[in-house]
Design a protein around this motif. Sequence first.
Motif, PDB file in Angstrom:
ATOM      1  N   SER A   7      14.590  32.204   2.500  1.00 40.66           N
ATOM      2  CA  SER A   7      13.955  33.424   2.001  1.00 40.66           C
ATOM      3  C   SER A   7      12.674  33.149   1.204  1.00 40.66           C
ATOM      4  CB  SER A   7      14.941  34.265   1.190  1.00 40.66           C
ATOM      5  OG  SER A   7      15.743  33.441   0.421  1.00 40.66           O
TER       6      SER A   7
ATOM      7  N   GLU B 205       9.719  39.461   8.932  1.00 37.49           N
ATOM      8  CA  GLU B 205       8.854  39.024   7.834  1.00 37.49           C
ATOM      9  C   GLU B 205       8.088  37.742   8.204  1.00 37.49           C
ATOM     10  OE1 GLU B 205      10.566  39.603   3.531  1.00 37.49           O
ATOM     11  OE2 GLU B 205      10.997  37.614   4.245  1.00 37.49           O
ATOM     12  N   LEU B 206       8.767  36.856   8.893  1.00 41.76           N
ATOM     13  CA  LEU B 206       8.143  35.576   9.256  1.00 41.76           C
ATOM     14  C   LEU B 206       7.165  35.734  10.422  1.00 41.76           C
ATOM     15  CD1 LEU B 206      11.287  33.267   8.959  1.00 41.76           C
ATOM     16  CD2 LEU B 206       9.249  33.165   7.523  1.00 41.76           C
TER      17      LEU B 206
ATOM     18  N   PRO C 129       8.625  32.398   0.762  1.00 46.41           N
ATOM     19  CA  PRO C 129       7.503  32.970   1.509  1.00 46.41           C
ATOM     20  C   PRO C 129       7.138  32.115   2.724  1.00 46.41           C
ATOM     21  CG  PRO C 129       6.953  32.678  -0.816  1.00 46.41           C
ATOM     22  CD  PRO C 129       8.286  32.064  -0.605  1.00 46.41           C
TER      23      PRO C 129
ATOM     24  N   ASN D  93       8.116  48.649   6.861  1.00 47.84           N
ATOM     25  CA  ASN D  93       7.416  47.732   5.942  1.00 47.84           C
ATOM     26  C   ASN D  93       5.985  47.439   6.400  1.00 47.84           C
ATOM     27  OD1 ASN D  93       9.731  47.631   4.471  1.00 47.84           O
ATOM     28  ND2 ASN D  93      10.450  45.691   5.338  1.00 47.84           N
TER      29      ASN D  93
ATOM     30  N   ARG E 151       5.786  38.632  11.527  1.00 49.46           N
ATOM     31  CA  ARG E 151       4.780  39.657  11.229  1.00 49.46           C
ATOM     32  C   ARG E 151       4.108  40.160  12.512  1.00 49.46           C
ATOM     33  NH1 ARG E 151       5.390  42.567   7.034  1.00 49.46           N
ATOM     34  NH2 ARG E 151       3.321  43.397   7.289  1.00 49.46           N
TER      35      ARG E 151
ATOM     36  N   LYS F 264      15.548  41.075   9.392  1.00 46.93           N
ATOM     37  CA  LYS F 264      14.442  41.414   8.488  1.00 46.93           C
ATOM     38  C   LYS F 264      13.612  40.174   8.156  1.00 46.93           C
ATOM     39  CE  LYS F 264      16.352  45.542   6.460  1.00 46.93           C
ATOM     40  NZ  LYS F 264      16.955  46.158   5.286  1.00 46.93           N
ATOM     41  N   ARG F 265      14.301  39.075   7.981  1.00 46.15           N
ATOM     42  CA  ARG F 265      13.590  37.821   7.687  1.00 46.15           C
ATOM     43  C   ARG F 265      12.769  37.384   8.910  1.00 46.15           C
ATOM     44  NH1 ARG F 265      10.671  35.245   4.445  1.00 46.15           N
ATOM     45  NH2 ARG F 265      10.927  33.004   4.349  1.00 46.15           N
TER      46      ARG F 265
END
Length: 283
Positions: free
Chosen positions: A89, A207-208, A91, A243, A210, A203-204
């Motif tokens: 988790s 996020e990764l 960045p 998001n 994008r 979700k991760r």
Amino acid sequence: MRQVRKPRKVQDMSDCFYQILTGCLKEEGLRHRSVELDPAIWQEFLSDVPAVSAVAPERKPAAVTENVPTPSSAPSSSAPDVGPVTATSAPVAADGPEAALAALAEEVRVCRRCRLCEKRHLAVFGEGNPRAELMFIGEGPGADEDRTGRPFVGRAGQLLDKMIAAMTFAREEVYIANVVKCRPPGNRAPEPDEAAACIGYLKRQIELIRPKVIVSLGGVALSFLFKESAGISRMRGHWIDFNGIPVMPTFHPAFLLRQESAKRDAWSDLQQVMARLGRKRQR
Ligand code: URA
């Protein structure tokens, strides 16, 4: 465009849902309903699709929760505790998402957050370009995916491949993942606690990676990504924000295999995605 006035009936709806609704209405007004169909695309998209034997409704979406459970060594049979997806988790590293995705995939491979781990053969993390501009999100692995550990490799996957190709992408260029990473027995829809246990991984991944655009496939993916859902038949074709990433909900390819007439709408949705990504068919 005429101002959409909030009618009394919907006054007790959440602001969020109301905004989605008015957004949809606005977009509907701006959008031309008729879709121009290139016969060549049609051919690719429709070829080899077995005849429809019965029109079955899409699986009913279950309620959604955004929480991610604490990892535990034993699968739970009730709603798990809340906790973050572990090692990955942090960045995104400056050198890209590859390493973090690989670590996350390893976490998923041995995951025991919910009862689905008991019967799985292989967890299906997802696959594709870690820097994809386009991401597809399905519901969960079926028998073929459970056996191979890869998403969308069965009949629905073959149709998804055609949809991707019709959009002028190669499968390797996009990223494909599911809401749940382990097969729900008998191809049932994931239970809310199973999806809640797993959604942190998805979700991760988002996020990764994008991606510039996400296409969510079917009512179940839609309901687990967004807490409120008016159902896929209503919401398909309308952009939703996740998001900061635009999401286009459309029909699941498994549904399209059963109900060919829905392909026209699905193609219209995919064309919106192509337009957003600046993709054009070569004539
Ligand atoms: N259906 C899904 O939703 N996902 C898969 O990976 C395969 C079929």
